[in-house]
Design an enzyme around this catalytic site. Structure first.
Site, PDB file in Angstrom:
ATOM      1  N   HIS A 160      25.955   0.680 -73.351  1.00 14.14           N
ATOM      2  CA  HIS A 160      26.657   1.639 -72.485  1.00 14.14           C
ATOM      3  C   HIS A 160      28.086   1.647 -73.007  1.00 14.14           C
ATOM      4  O   HIS A 160      28.843   0.713 -72.756  1.00 14.14           O
ATOM      5  CB  HIS A 160      26.593   1.206 -71.014  1.00 14.14           C
ATOM      6  CG  HIS A 160      27.277   2.183 -70.099  1.00 14.14           C
ATOM      7  ND1 HIS A 160      26.606   2.956 -69.187  1.00 14.14           N
ATOM      8  CD2 HIS A 160      28.583   2.540 -70.000  1.00 14.14           C
ATOM      9  CE1 HIS A 160      27.469   3.747 -68.562  1.00 14.14           C
ATOM     10  NE2 HIS A 160      28.670   3.508 -69.038  1.00 14.14           N
ATOM     11  N   LYS A 186      20.088  -4.464 -73.373  1.00 15.34           N
ATOM     12  CA  LYS A 186      21.039  -3.436 -72.950  1.00 15.34           C
ATOM     13  C   LYS A 186      22.347  -4.093 -72.551  1.00 15.34           C
ATOM     14  O   LYS A 186      22.368  -5.009 -71.721  1.00 15.34           O
ATOM     15  CB  LYS A 186      20.466  -2.659 -71.760  1.00 15.34           C
ATOM     16  CG  LYS A 186      21.398  -1.599 -71.165  1.00 15.34           C
ATOM     17  CD  LYS A 186      21.488  -0.365 -72.048  1.00 15.34           C
ATOM     18  CE  LYS A 186      22.572   0.600 -71.571  1.00 15.34           C
ATOM     19  NZ  LYS A 186      22.156   1.418 -70.446  1.00 15.34           N
ATOM     20  N   ASP A 191      18.468   9.593 -69.676  1.00 19.61           N
ATOM     21  CA  ASP A 191      19.272   8.875 -68.676  1.00 19.61           C
ATOM     22  C   ASP A 191      18.974   9.388 -67.279  1.00 19.61           C
ATOM     23  O   ASP A 191      19.839   9.327 -66.396  1.00 19.61           O
ATOM     24  CB  ASP A 191      20.778   8.960 -68.977  1.00 19.61           C
ATOM     25  CG  ASP A 191      21.569   7.851 -68.280  1.00 19.61           C
ATOM     26  OD1 ASP A 191      20.951   6.863 -67.847  1.00 19.61           O
ATOM     27  OD2 ASP A 191      22.793   7.989 -68.147  1.00 19.61           O
ATOM     28  N   HIS A 228      15.846   5.518 -66.311  1.00 24.24           N
ATOM     29  CA  HIS A 228      15.900   4.618 -65.147  1.00 24.24           C
ATOM     30  C   HIS A 228      14.731   4.945 -64.233  1.00 24.24           C
ATOM     31  O   HIS A 228      14.595   6.100 -63.807  1.00 24.24           O
ATOM     32  CB  HIS A 228      17.223   4.793 -64.395  1.00 24.24           C
ATOM     33  CG  HIS A 228      18.410   4.472 -65.244  1.00 24.24           C
ATOM     34  ND1 HIS A 228      18.958   3.211 -65.297  1.00 24.24           N
ATOM     35  CD2 HIS A 228      19.126   5.232 -66.114  1.00 24.24           C
ATOM     36  CE1 HIS A 228      19.980   3.215 -66.153  1.00 24.24           C
ATOM     37  NE2 HIS A 228      20.100   4.428 -66.664  1.00 24.24           N
ATOM     38  N   HIS A 246      23.666   7.630 -74.443  1.00 23.75           N
ATOM     39  CA  HIS A 246      24.224   8.811 -73.744  1.00 23.75           C
ATOM     40  C   HIS A 246      25.642   9.177 -74.205  1.00 23.75           C
ATOM     41  O   HIS A 246      26.592   9.140 -73.432  1.00 23.75           O
ATOM     42  CB  HIS A 246      24.185   8.634 -72.229  1.00 23.75           C
ATOM     43  CG  HIS A 246      24.566   7.276 -71.691  1.00 23.75           C
ATOM     44  ND1 HIS A 246      25.756   6.667 -71.963  1.00 23.75           N
ATOM     45  CD2 HIS A 246      23.897   6.418 -70.885  1.00 23.75           C
ATOM     46  CE1 HIS A 246      25.798   5.504 -71.345  1.00 23.75           C
ATOM     47  NE2 HIS A 246      24.686   5.328 -70.691  1.00 23.75           N
ATOM     48  N   HIS A 300      15.737   6.674 -73.070  1.00 23.48           N
ATOM     49  CA  HIS A 300      16.698   6.072 -72.120  1.00 23.48           C
ATOM     50  C   HIS A 300      16.353   6.582 -70.721  1.00 23.48           C
ATOM     51  O   HIS A 300      16.620   7.736 -70.387  1.00 23.48           O
ATOM     52  CB  HIS A 300      18.128   6.456 -72.480  1.00 23.48           C
ATOM     53  CG  HIS A 300      19.152   5.784 -71.618  1.00 23.48           C
ATOM     54  ND1 HIS A 300      20.211   5.078 -72.124  1.00 23.48           N
ATOM     55  CD2 HIS A 300      19.282   5.690 -70.271  1.00 23.48           C
ATOM     56  CE1 HIS A 300      20.944   4.591 -71.140  1.00 23.48           C
ATOM     57  NE2 HIS A 300      20.402   4.953 -69.986  1.00 23.48           N
TER      58      HIS A 300
END
Ligand code: DOR
Ligand code: ZN
Length: 347
Positions: free
Chosen positions: A136, A99, A247, A15, A174, A13
């Site tokens: 999420h 996602k 994350d 970004h 997460h 995971h």
């Protein structure tokens, strides 16, 4: 000197952003991880396989020469996702999952899903085609307390979803609460969860440590100590349903040190070292390799990496900041000590 050699881990995971920001951060992840599941919350979001492949090429072009880092791509589920995009993901070599962001939940989530039940026909296709749904897991209702948003998501959305789609491959991203740990542990479905370094290391006191700490702010927000302990027990339990996803979510210093600061903690420069610290403190260093390097790959049906990394028990100081596009970024543990250090990539 104490050392630990493990199969090179994957970050399931992550970004990476785009453009100059992407170029600033991707090397940090590529120096630790063999692969990463790259989140699609760009602005505008990555919603088609074609866009994901173009983004993948930009990531590959931003890597240091010689890097073998492999970006695993995802698509952003929206209210307008077309059914044939799911088949396109199932057929794609490089795109692995959808996602789900509830609309308004976090960074660039304005295009997220308003009502999950409206996406049920799409989710039914994902289930049929074996395409994983990454969630999420928070509700965004203003009447729900920020610290309760994960558990309310379980009760209102996740449990009914999984009762209906019993073979859906799903990753609860997460996780931060004892309720999420229990839900994943007891589920009979094909589900797993990622766990970040910050939710293993810190509780919500870190947000208010002698003042307001914007660099400790992420979503889902840090929770109370009993939840942190439950998440540590899950991560270190050697249960293959729990695996590594940092994350790591870079934002420029001034976007965080702001009257309306962005959510996201940048952990890429010392992620595996921080996980090692947590596993050592729990007396479970022997379980780090499963969590970091095996279970995620197994869940996604990927081969386990052939390269090894070595960590050495040695103090070093994390820099106060790193260059970030034309500005700078403050990492987790900025100016503080890490107790493990990544040594080499053994080929
Ligand atoms: O803290 C977070 N930052 N949580 C998310 O879900 C998104 C991420 C980001 O993209 O900045
Ligand atoms: Zn994220």
């Amino acid at each position: 000197m104490e050392t630990l050699t493990i199969i090179q881990p994957d970050d399931l995971h992550l970004h990476l952003r785009d453009g100059a920001a992407l170029s600033s951060v991707v090397a940090a992840t590529a120096s630790q991880f063999a692969r990463a599941m790259v989140m699609p919350n760009l602005n505008p979001p990555v919603t088609t396989v074609e866009q994901a492949l173009a983004y993948r090429n930009r990531i590959l072009d931003s890597l240091p020469s010689g890097s073998r880092f492999e970006p695993l791509m995802t698509l952003y589920l929206t209210d307008n996702t077309r059914a044939d995009e799911i088949a396109a993901v199932a057929d794609s070599e490089h795109v692995y999952a959808f996602k789900y962001y509830p609309a308004g939940a976090t960074t660039n989530s304005d295009r997220g899903v308003m009502d999950l039940t409206k996406a049920y026909p799409l989710i039914e296709r994902m289930e049929k085609l074996g395409v994983p749904l990454l969630v999420h897991g928070e509700v965004t209702d203003v009447d729900v307390d920020t610290f309760d948003r994960e558990q309310v998501f379980i009760d209102r959305l996740l449990a009914p979803l999984l009762r209906r789609f019993t073979t859906l491959k799903l990753v609860f991203e997460h996780i931060t609460t004892a309720q999420a740990v229990q839900f994943v542990t007891e589920s009979t479905g094909n589900i797993a969860a990622t766990i970040t370094p910050q939710h293993l290391l810190y509780n919500r006191n870190s947000l208010f440590n002698r003042g307001l700490r914007p660099h400790a702010y992420c979503l889902p927000v840090l929770k109370r100590e009993t939840h942190r302990q439950a998440v540590v027990r899950a991560a270190t339990s050697n249960n293959p349903r729990f695996f590594l996803g940092t994350d790591s979510a870079p934002h420029a210093r001034l976007a965080k040190e702001n009257s309306c600061g962005c959510a996201g903690i940048y952990s890429a420069p010392c992620a595996i070292e921080l996980y090692a610290e947590v596993f050592e403190a729990a007396g479970k260093l022997d379980h780090l390799e499963g969590f970091a390097s095996r279970f995620g790959a197994q869940f996604y049906g990927l081969p386990v990496n052939k390269v090894f990394i070595t960590l050495v028990k040695q103090d070093w100081q994390v820099p106060e900041s790193f260059p970030f596009a034309d500005t700078e970024i403050v990492p987790i543990r900025a100016g503080e000590t890490c107790h493990w250090k990544l040594l080499t990539n053994e080929k």
